[in-house]
Write an enzyme that holds these catalytic residues in place. Structure first.
Site, short mmCIF file in Angstrom:
data_model
loop_
_atom_site.label_atom_id
_atom_site.label_comp_id
_atom_site.label_asym_id
_atom_site.label_seq_id
_atom_site.Cartn_x
_atom_site.Cartn_y
_atom_site.Cartn_z
N ARG A 192 5.59 4.48 11.78
CA ARG A 192 4.26 4.08 11.73
C ARG A 192 3.59 3.16 12.67
NH1 ARG A 192 0.32 3.60 7.47
NH2 ARG A 192 -0.56 1.67 7.14
N ARG A 206 3.55 5.30 5.29
CA ARG A 206 4.63 4.60 4.92
C ARG A 206 5.47 5.39 4.01
NH1 ARG A 206 -0.59 2.56 3.37
NH2 ARG A 206 -0.96 0.54 4.43
N LYS A 234 -1.35 2.36 -0.76
CA LYS A 234 -1.33 0.96 -1.14
C LYS A 234 -2.78 0.68 -1.40
CE LYS A 234 0.17 -3.21 1.23
NZ LYS A 234 0.71 -3.77 2.49
N HIS A 264 9.06 2.28 8.98
CA HIS A 264 7.73 1.57 9.55
C HIS A 264 7.74 1.56 10.73
CE1 HIS A 264 4.60 -0.27 7.15
NE2 HIS A 264 4.41 -1.19 7.99
N HIS A 284 -5.76 0.62 6.63
CA HIS A 284 -5.86 -0.62 6.68
C HIS A 284 -7.22 -1.13 5.91
CE1 HIS A 284 -2.70 -1.21 10.33
NE2 HIS A 284 -2.08 -0.94 9.16
N TYR A 344 -2.01 -3.98 17.26
CA TYR A 344 -1.58 -2.83 18.21
C TYR A 344 -2.00 -2.94 19.58
CZ TYR A 344 0.09 -0.80 13.80
OH TYR A 344 0.73 -0.89 12.53
#
Length: 287
Positions: free
Chosen positions: A232, A140, A165, A229, A255, A264
């Site tokens: 990413r 990120r 995050k 992003h 995640h 994805y």
């Protein structure tokens, strides 16, 4: 003579609570700005007397008049709820403000060749290193600007991502190609503390990273607006197409839920290529 803009002070405890629970600098700035906007909308009222129906009306007007995005709508709601629920400690159910319906748009990606075109088109070594690092490790932009020199583990071929995050540490891959680029960059620019530093050795502003990536897409003549992003997302999609297990991709990206990573599979060209259309089966089965 223009009137001076009204100075709005945050209620006691709002900023302090945000800082105590260790929200990111970006989140703190956003919450404070949006809550001040909320206060301006009710100039003659004490915050404790504002009802949920009035808050919903306030958000509705922003949608109608300013056409705020779903993302901004959620952020503004979070800023308001933070005061009532976290600072005042009031009941959550009472402040159940209407949320926008969650959209399920697929992540936008670019191909491996398009990534290569961006890198070839970028002549500035620092900018090339920034783009390569984001894509190579699936970072990120906030993670990139917070990288320190010592977070690049050349000996272990890993990148250490500190307090990402959710305030969780994790590691990502350090590719052989990126090692070559970064060593050239470090030798030439000699950053002091952060891996990538701006003027006066200061940490890069995230908005600057966006401009660097977007400009690289323009220089490469790509027919899309490229963002950090997107790099990413492309990293994750390309890993999947190479046969990397989804669980590893989930860990590398940081995640919490595997469902986030599973998206994805919907954009992977290789996954689609494996699926045979029933039309081919019908036609192929005929004499």
């Amino acid at each position: 003579m223009a009137e001076a803009e009204e100075v709005v002070r945050l209620p006691k405890g709002y900023l302090e609570k945000l800082e105590r629970v260790r929200y990111s600098e970006s989140t703190i700035r956003t919450y404070c700005k949006y809550f001040k906007d909320f206060q301006k909308a009710f100039p003659e009222r004490t915050l404790e007397t504002i009802q949920m129906a009035e808050i919903n009306d306030y958000i509705h007007k922003l949608i109608q008049v300013k056409n705020i995005s779903k993302s901004q709508q959620n952020q503004r709601i979070n800023a308001i709820k933070f005061y009532y629920e976290k600072v005042l400690g009031l009941d959550r159910e009472y402040y159940k403000i209407d949320r926008p319906k969650r959209s399920r748009s697929l992540p936008k990606v670019i191909s491996e060749q398009e990534v290569l075109r961006m890198l070839h088109a970028t002549k500035n070594l620092k900018h090339k290193s920034i783009i390569a690092t984001i894509y190579s490790a699936g970072l990120r932009r906030s993670e990139l600007v917070n990288l320190r020199k010592q977070d690049i583990w050349f000996d272990k071929k890993m990148i250490f991502i500190r307090a990402a995050k959710g305030k969780k540490d994790r590691t990502s891959v350090l590719s052989d190609s990126l090692v070559v680029v970064l060593k050239k960059y470090l030798e030439l620019f000699k950053p002091n503390y952060y891996l990538f530093e701006g003027k006066n050795r200061a940490k890069y502003y995230p908005g600057t990273i966006v401009k660097i990536v977007t400009n690289a897409g323009v220089l490469a003549n790509l027919d899309k607006h490229v963002t950090p992003h997107m790099l990413r997302h492309s990293f994750a999609t390309h890993l999947l197409e190479q046969g990397t297990d989804l669980r590893y991709i989930q860990n590398i990206l940081g995640h919490v839920s595997s469902k986030t990573t599973e998206i994805y599979t919907h954009v992977s060209k290789k996954s689609l290529a494996k699926i045979k259309s029933p039309l081919d089966t019908i036609i192929g089965g005929k004499d």
